[in-house]
Design a protein around this motif. Structure first.
Motif, PDB file in Angstrom:
ATOM      1  N   PRO A 130      -6.435  27.388  18.182  1.00 27.31           N
ATOM      2  CA  PRO A 130      -7.496  26.547  17.610  1.00 27.31           C
ATOM      3  C   PRO A 130      -8.818  26.698  18.365  1.00 27.31           C
ATOM      4  N   LEU A 131      -9.906  26.298  17.702  1.00 30.21           N
ATOM      5  CA  LEU A 131     -11.236  26.360  18.303  1.00 30.21           C
ATOM      6  C   LEU A 131     -11.635  25.041  18.960  1.00 30.21           C
ATOM      7  N   ARG A 132     -10.990  23.932  18.554  1.00 36.22           N
ATOM      8  CA  ARG A 132     -11.403  22.638  19.096  1.00 36.22           C
ATOM      9  C   ARG A 132     -10.223  21.672  19.097  1.00 36.22           C
ATOM     10  N   LEU A 133     -10.328  20.684  19.969  1.00 37.35           N
ATOM     11  CA  LEU A 133      -9.344  19.611  19.998  1.00 37.35           C
ATOM     12  C   LEU A 133      -9.609  18.633  18.859  1.00 37.35           C
ATOM     13  N   ARG A 134      -8.570  17.971  18.425  1.00 38.37           N
ATOM     14  CA  ARG A 134      -8.757  16.846  17.509  1.00 38.37           C
ATOM     15  C   ARG A 134      -8.850  15.586  18.356  1.00 38.37           C
ATOM     16  N   LEU A 151     -19.053  21.943  21.072  1.00 37.71           N
ATOM     17  CA  LEU A 151     -18.655  20.587  20.729  1.00 37.71           C
ATOM     18  C   LEU A 151     -17.838  20.052  21.893  1.00 37.71           C
ATOM     19  N   VAL A 152     -17.822  18.736  22.051  1.00 40.57           N
ATOM     20  CA  VAL A 152     -16.907  18.155  23.028  1.00 40.57           C
ATOM     21  C   VAL A 152     -15.486  18.479  22.568  1.00 40.57           C
ATOM     22  N   GLY A 153     -14.763  19.233  23.392  1.00 40.84           N
ATOM     23  CA  GLY A 153     -13.407  19.634  23.042  1.00 40.84           C
ATOM     24  C   GLY A 153     -13.288  21.004  22.411  1.00 40.84           C
ATOM     25  N   GLY A 154     -14.378  21.782  22.353  1.00 40.42           N
ATOM     26  CA  GLY A 154     -14.246  23.120  21.792  1.00 40.42           C
ATOM     27  C   GLY A 154     -15.555  23.741  21.362  1.00 40.42           C
ATOM     28  N   GLY A 177     -11.086  13.573  30.726  1.00 42.15           N
ATOM     29  CA  GLY A 177      -9.776  14.176  30.940  1.00 42.15           C
ATOM     30  C   GLY A 177      -9.351  15.103  29.814  1.00 42.15           C
ATOM     31  N   LEU A 178     -10.320  15.779  29.199  1.00 42.26           N
ATOM     32  CA  LEU A 178     -10.038  16.706  28.106  1.00 42.26           C
ATOM     33  C   LEU A 178     -10.189  18.144  28.587  1.00 42.26           C
ATOM     34  N   ARG A 179      -9.529  19.065  27.900  1.00 47.76           N
ATOM     35  CA  ARG A 179      -9.733  20.485  28.145  1.00 47.76           C
ATOM     36  C   ARG A 179      -9.767  21.218  26.812  1.00 47.76           C
TER      37      ARG A 179
END
Length: 306
Positions: free
Chosen positions: A226-230, A99-102, A31-33
């Protein structure tokens, strides 16, 4: 996040496709984007990959039919893209982008300016190649009516990518099942009706111009951010995810079930060469033996993917 790198190594030509497909499957399951800027950067790198793959294939096709001068020209032009990929990611081919998330790598303004200049030069030089191929009667004699895949064969055998589109079957995951930033971009799906090697050659040559068009749009529209999720917590266990990405050869599908310790419990891949190989027996039936190599080569087979 070491697994996206492993996914890239499935294929030496379209590894970015597999890493994007893998992380998107994980993101769908969890459930991430990814941030919007990351989606645009993924799209740019996927199209850079399509460019170098199609240029490589057209060069090899010319080599198979004995046109080695054009083979060397295609590989010379392709180097522009390889240098650019290395400048963006540090690697000519295995980018380590996803990466997972970005994504790991950004495209800052100075690099975007250089990318535009390279695309302009590539577009100009590629037009000369297209004109040379289109006007060469020897190439046409070796490819017209050779390795024919009818629309029925495409549908019955599940053939994908340029092979399907060259037979008049209008499918493309980028448009039909949008991912990354493709739903915010304008591009044409290139379709031809001949179904033979010549049509596959024309489709791929035209798709180069569409990839250039897509990258230019990404550079114009790419937002800041941002480039990625935390991601502080472990991903949920037992979730299923699936992702489909349009590789240069056609649809690549990744299915997974998430497991403990941020690792996949199950992970299955179906690459496009596996499907396209199913059409080869019908494509070469009653053909001359000398046409076997270009017929097989026309699906751009990748044994490592298969």
């Amino acid at each position: 996040n070491d697994i996206p790198m492993m996914a890239e190594r499935i294929c030496g030509i379209c590894g970015c496709v597999h890493s994007v497909a893998y992380v998107q499957a994980v993101e769908n399951a969890a459930g991430l984007r990814a941030p919007e800027r990351a989606e645009y950067i993924r799209t740019i790198m996927l199209e850079i990959e399509r460019l170098h793959s199609h240029l490589l294939w057209v060069g090899l096709a010319c080599h198979i039919v004995g046109f080695d001068t054009l083979f060397m020209q295609c590989f010379r032009i392709r180097e522009l893209i390889m240098w650019l990929a290395e400048k963006i990611t540090g690697n000519r081919k295995t980018y380590g982008l996803c990466l997972v998330g970005g994504v790991r790598w950004d495209i800052p303004p100075d690099m975007a300016t250089e990318l535009r200049a390279v695309l302009e030069k590539l577009e100009s030089e590629w037009r000369s190649v297209v004109d040379a191929v289109g006007g060469d009667r020897n190439i046409q004699k070796r490819t017209r009516g050779v390795g024919v895949a009818s629309p029925d064969l495409v549908k019955d055998s599940g053939l994908v990518g340029p092979v399907a589109r060259a037979s008049g079957v209008d499918i493309d995951c980028r448009r039909d099942h949008p991912y990354a930033a493709y739903d915010r971009l304008s591009f044409d799906v290139i379709v031809d009706e001949g179904g033979d090697v010549w049509s596959r050659l024309k489709v791929r040559m035209s798709e180069v111009f569409e990839s250039i068009r897509i990258i230019r749009q990404c550079l114009e529209k790419m937002p800041v951010g941002p480039l990625r999720l935390r991601i502080d917590d472990e991903l949920p266990v037992g979730r299923m995810g699936i992702s489909s990405v349009e590789a240069p050869r056609g649809e690549a599908h990744h299915f997974l079930i998430t497991g403990e310790a941020n690792r996949p419990r199950r992970w299955r891949v179906r690459a496009p060469t596996y499907q396209n190989l199913q059409g080869i027996p019908a494509m070469i039936k009653d053909q001359q033996l000398a046409d076997m190599t270009i017929s097989l080569g026309s699906i751009d087979p990748c044994v490592s993917c298969t």
